[in-house]
Every structure is written in C-alpha cells, then in structure tokens.
Design an enzyme around this catalytic site. Structure first.
Site, short mmCIF file in Angstrom:
data_model
loop_
_atom_site.label_atom_id
_atom_site.label_comp_id
_atom_site.label_asym_id
_atom_site.label_seq_id
_atom_site.Cartn_x
_atom_site.Cartn_y
_atom_site.Cartn_z
N GLU A 431 16.77 11.68 12.55
CA GLU A 431 17.74 12.22 11.60
C GLU A 431 17.02 12.89 10.43
O GLU A 431 16.30 12.24 9.67
CB GLU A 431 18.64 11.11 11.07
CG GLU A 431 19.63 11.58 10.01
CD GLU A 431 20.41 10.44 9.37
OE1 GLU A 431 21.21 10.73 8.45
OE2 GLU A 431 20.23 9.28 9.79
N ASP A 504 18.88 6.87 9.81
CA ASP A 504 18.92 6.03 8.61
C ASP A 504 19.81 4.81 8.84
O ASP A 504 20.77 4.86 9.63
CB ASP A 504 19.48 6.82 7.42
CG ASP A 504 18.56 7.96 7.00
OD1 ASP A 504 17.38 7.95 7.41
OD2 ASP A 504 19.03 8.87 6.28
N ASP A 506 22.34 3.55 7.52
CA ASP A 506 23.56 3.66 6.71
C ASP A 506 24.70 4.15 7.60
O ASP A 506 24.54 4.32 8.81
CB ASP A 506 23.34 4.60 5.52
CG ASP A 506 22.89 6.00 5.93
OD1 ASP A 506 23.00 6.35 7.13
OD2 ASP A 506 22.43 6.77 5.06
N ASP A 508 26.22 7.09 7.76
CA ASP A 508 25.96 8.39 8.39
C ASP A 508 25.01 8.25 9.58
O ASP A 508 25.20 8.89 10.63
CB ASP A 508 25.37 9.36 7.37
CG ASP A 508 26.43 9.92 6.43
OD1 ASP A 508 27.62 9.86 6.79
OD2 ASP A 508 26.08 10.37 5.33
#
Length: 642
Positions: A431, A504, A506, A508
């Site tokens: 990412e 990541d 998180d 997203d």
C-alpha cells in the site's frame, strides 16, 4: 558421501498398531488438525447418520455442542449392530476401533447408496478424541459403550434396558493434544447442517449450542431442497430467471440438478455425491458442464443464433453468471472417491449418467422456453466477445516484445526478483509509494518482488471483465502474475509462489486487503485454494528502553512489554511508511521473523455468501449483517462477535 546423522537399521522400522497410525498422521484421514479438521470430525459421524436417512431410515439428525467441549450426534436410524462380531469382539468395538470396518462393504448392510466408503470415519473420530461414548437403540435393546484415547481403554458393553426407540447417539471430545483448537463454531456447523438439509428434502437437521447462557437452536428442513438451496444462495443477488430443476436416472445412478442465472459475471458450482460435498469436483461435474455446453451450442446452431462460420460458445461463456447444484446418488459397488476426505469423485459412470440426463432435460427445456433461451444465449455471446478481447490482450502481454502493453503497464511499478524459480519468488502488493520505497530497499532482491499500489483497487464484485481490463492497478497485478485471469487463469503459470498483501494496520489498509481478496476470489480463485495468498502482519508498536527494543503486534503484547520494560518509549506505527527499510525487513518481510496469515477457503458456500453480502451492490443485506455481527465501541473501534 555425506555423513549420516544416525544409524538406519532393522530397529528403525516401526509398525503402528490399531489406531496409532491415525494419531501419528491425522492429516491423512481428516485433511488437517486446524479448525477445518476439527469440524470434519462432526461430519464423519453425521455422514453415517445421513447414510441411514438417505436409505429411508430416520427423519431427523441432531448435532449438539456441549458445555464441556464435546459434541453429540444423534439420529433416528436403525441403530448400529450391538451383537458379537465374527472376529470375536462386540460389533460396536469393531466399528469404533478397527479401520476399514463398516456396513458399506457388503449388500447385507442395507445401503443402496452411501457417502461413507472406506469404513474409517467412526474409528478415526474415536482415535482423535480424548474420549467417546456411543449409545445405541437397536432391536429393542438400549446399550452404551465408552472409549478413551481411541483403543487405549475400551469399556464393556453396558445394557441399559429395553426401549421402543431406535437410533445411534455418539458423543466425543476432540483431543487438545492433536488439534490446534478444540472449540467448535456454531455458525460453521449451522451452515453445513443447512446445506445437508437442502440435499435431504423432508429430513430435519437440528443444531443445538448448550455452551451459551441462552441455549441456541437452529432447525433446517426443506420440502424441495435444491430449489430452496438456490433461493438461499441468491437472496442477495439479482436473478435473470426462475430456478430450474432436473431429475433423472441412468445406469442405476440418480441425478438431480438445479440451476439459475444471475446478473453476475462469475459461475458457481456446488456438487455432491450421496450428500457428501465434492469441493474438488470430479466426473459428475465434468459430465454436467460438458452436457450443458453441448446442449446450448446445439440449440444456438439449430435456430441460427450462432452464425454458420462462428465458433462454438466455450464453457466459460455458457456458465458466466450460472449457479448450478449437482447431486448424484451412486450405488456403493461403483462409488469411487479420491482420498478419505471425499473431495473429488472418481466414478467414471457418473460422467456418463449426468451427461445423459442433463443433455436430454436441458435440450427439452431450451426448446420449450424459446424467449428465455434466446435471451440467455445472447448473454453468453456477450461473454464470448469479452473473453476473446481479454484473451487477445493477454496474448499481446505474453509476446515479450519491447514496448508491449505488459511492459508499459509494469514499467516503473514492479521491482522484480532476480530468481527464475517461481516457487521461490514472492510478490509483495504494498500500500502506497512510500512503503513501496522502503520495501524495495529492505527486500531480499533474489526472490522478493515489490509492486506498490496507489489507492484502493476496483471492487470486482460489482464489475465485468471489461471493467477490470480498463483498471490500471488490477491490470498491473494481472500482468505481474502472468497466469491469466477469470476462466483462463492457471495457477501453475503464476510467476510467484507467494502473493503477500502488505497494507497499513488501519481501516483503509483492511479495506484494501478486502478489495484485493475479492479480486483474487472472483477472478483468480485457485490462488486462494492452493494457499498462495498471504496477508502480512506489520507491528503496531515499537517499544524501546536504552539499548533494548521490541516490536508489538497487538495491544495485549504492548501491555506485556510495558510490564517487562517498565518506563519506556513507545512509538505507534500508523502506517508502513513510518518504518525505514531495515525495520520493515525485520518485522514484516524477513521469513525468519515475520508473521503471515495464509488465506484459505474452508467452506465455499459460506465464503460465497459473505463475499456477495459484504461486497455486493445491495446495501440492506450488508447493513443487516453488520448490525448482527459487529459491535461498535465509543472509541469507534470494532470487533467481530462471530
């Protein structure tokens, strides 16, 4: 000659007696010792009950998950034999302690058809359990027998008195020394029980969970199972026709098929033999697909929908958006499975039988429903046009000429690995460009390739192949893997042995993971089925105190490390880009220290439902699932309850 680490003599040869072989190599008998293998134990016992119901003995099967971690399976069949076996011991003891002992090897067992073929199911469950208790009501007698660790301790046959009931009740507790988890999942058992009820029209499947404060009970019974099965599969989809069902018989093999088209671009086939799921297909699936394609092409030729010089529609064109259920009942004497887990049918007669029934029934249906048939075939023609265009694009990409589409797509994006051996190479889908830069610097260039992704990829649950061909990020992945896409995908041609999604930690990052997994599931599913797709687990925290330093991958690990370090400095990683190349290598990319989650499919039906609900274009079922399964806290974190 290399030095021998130890002697190899006559004493090195060990003979495993009784059930020792099962305990020594459980994977040979149940596939694995993870949660999938654990639940397989239930179905080894349930399959025996189903064989009774399939042959007209009993109308209800109950599965109970008990508070002590054991499971009980009870049926209303004839009850296992309880007398003295010719071998000199009680027949119940033979069934539960001797491999390859069962009632499926002789016509005297009364089974015209049966899923159990090898006679090892009950004894394998016993071998892999701390204890097992069987209670049988047979010919007016009620008896009980106990076993501990398979055949290590066998109790005497207890006579509990007279009874007017009949059936078998088996309770077993899986061994924690063998399985990585011994906790049965209620939802997984319910999904499989529902599936069995679809195939056993008129038979009740009951699942009870006694482990909760409030007792949970789910009951499944369908009068016309295959049509109800299609309704269940498509409750969150847009269908293009009413479901169709065919029933026929050929050479003693009973064939039931049901199918329905949706507006999706994927095909889904669910096949069963004597009510046992054949997830790897086999001869019956081959016969079905061949007959379906042949009948459609014959109809299209007859009525001029296909031009005189046009090529036949291929199987992938015909089955785009098609959901099929194939259920065959095969006599025991010709039943052949490949492997004990019965994942693939090998009976050659099944191909002929299914081909014959489907060819006749489908051609008749096409002739009797011209308007519907013409509409479906035009849909297939569009699929054919899209396939031909996609194939030309892939052929262009594989030519290898300088400046071709593949090179243009990959230029400046893919950092390749040096090795030529695909089995050793790993492709990291990373990412963001920042993390991609660190990954390029920190990687092992011999076998690790890096492909940074900019933003979120397309949700392929809602798009066609032409949409995918226009998407830059997905096209880059397709060309990097070099194994095709959709019906033409071949995992054997893949340029990499591992595809690792690195995002990541998180929301997203999780969304990107799901979008990529949806793409692989829909258009490169063999990658997942072969265990080639992984998710990297980057750390959440870096804890340091003086020269001491450690990485933590969860809040629980952080609390433990704080206790060990005392007063310390804590760095929270909000993204991969916050780590330098060395840190990224040490924590997430180094095979000797990293943690990867291998993506797999334990239940095709459950996976199909989850992807359709969570990634489809209908918001109401997605919201309903979230409300029922996700609990939100005040901190806006969330956890899946089940």
């Amino acid at each position: 000659m290399s030095k021998q680490p130890s002697s190899y003599s006559d004493n090195s040869i060990t003979i495993l007696k009784g059930l020792d072989a099962v305990r020594k190599r459980p994977g040979m008998y149940i596939g694995s010792t993870d949660t999938h293998g654990l639940h397989h134990l239930i179905w080894e016992i349930v399959d025996n009950s189903i064989d009774e119901a399939l042959n007209g003995f009993g109308r209800k099967i109950s599965i109970t998950l008990n508070q002590d971690g054991s499971c009980t399976v009870q049926d209303e069949g004839r009850g296992m034999p309880i007398g003295m076996h010719a071998s000199g011991v009680n027949t119940l003891q033979v069934i539960f302690t001797v491999l390859h002992a069962g009632g499926k090897f002789t016509s005297e067992g009364g089974y015209k058809t049966a899923g159990g073929l090898h006679g090892v199911g009950a004894s394998v469950v016993n071998a892999l359990s701390d204890w097992l208790v069987v209670e049988v009501a047979h010919d007016g007698e009620l008896v009980r027998m106990e076993f501990e660790h398979g055949d290590q301790k066998i109790g005497k046959l207890e006579h509990l008195g007279k009874t007017n009931k009949h059936g078998t009740k088996v309770t077993f507790k899986p061994s924690a020394s063998i399985f990585s988890t011994t906790k049965f999942r209620f939802d997984v058992v319910c999904e499989r029980a529902r599936e069995e009820a679809f195939l056993l029209s008129g038979i009740t499947m009951e699942v009870i969970d006694e482990r909760q404060k409030e007792r949970q009970v789910e009951t499944f019974m369908y009068e016309d199972g295959l049509l109800a099965f299609l309704d269940y599969l498509h409750e969150d989809r847009t269908v293009l026709m009413d479901p169709i069902k065919f029933v026929g018989e050929n050479s003693g093999i009973k064939v039931e098929c049901a199918f329905q088209y949706t507006d999706d671009y994927q095909e889904n086939t669910y096949s069963f033999v004597n009510l046992v799921r054949t997830k790897d297909g086999g001869s019956h699936e081959s016969g079905y697909k061949t007959a379906f394609t042949k009948a459609v092409n014959e109809y299209a030729r007859k009525y001029g929908i296909l031009g005189a010089k046009a090529k036949n529609l291929e199987g992938g064109d015909v089955r785009e958006g098609l959901t099929s259920i194939i259920s065959v009942s095969i006599p025991e004497e010709i039943l052949q499975f490949e492997g004990q887990t019965k994942g693939k049918l090998g009976t050659p007669q099944a191909r002929v039988a299914v081909d014959s029934v489907v060819s006749e029934k489908l051609m008749y249906w096409l002739e009797e429903n011209h308007e519907q048939s013409d509409k479906l075939i035009r849909k297939m023609l569009k699929a054919s046009e899209a396939r031909i265009a996609a194939r030309k694009a892939r052929e262009m990409a594989r030519v290898g000429k300088k400046g071709n589409k593949a090179e243009k797509v990959l230029s400046g994006k893919l950092t390749p690995a040096q090795s030529k051996d695909p089995t050793l190479k790993e492709l990291f889908l990373v990412e963001g460009d920042s993390a991609g830069g660190s990954a390029k610097q920190g990687r092992n260039s011999k076998y690790q390739a890096i492909l940074p992704l900019r933003g979120k990829v397309l949700n392929t649950e809602k798009c066609s192949m032409s949409d995918i061909n226009k998407n830059v990020e997905l096209n880059t992945i397709i060309h990097a893997l070099g194994a095709g896409v959709g019906p033409d995908f071949s995992f054997e041609e893949c340029n990499y042995g591992k595809i690792i999604i690195m995002t990541d930690a998180d929301v997203d990052g999780s969304h990107i993971q799901i979008l990529l997994l949806t793409f692989f599931y829909r258009y490169m599913r063999p990658l997942i089925e072969q265990g080639m797709v992984y998710i990297a687990l980057p750390p959440l925290y870096k804890v340091s105190k003086g020269k001491k330093m450690a990485y933590c991958y969860s809040d629980e690990e952080l609390e433990e490390m704080k206790k060990e370090f005392g007063k310390c400095e804590i760095q929270r990683y909000k993204g991969l880009g916050e780590m330098n190349a060395t840190q990224l290598w040490e924590t997430t990319m180094d095979p000797s220290t990293r943690s990867l989650v291998r993506v797999g499919i334990n239940d095709n039906l459950l996976a199909e439902k989850r992807v359709a609900v969570l990634m489809g274009d209908k918001a109401s079922p997605r919201r309903r699932w979230i409300e029922e399964n996700v609990a939100f806290t005040l901190e806006d974190d969330f956890k899946v309850e089940r």
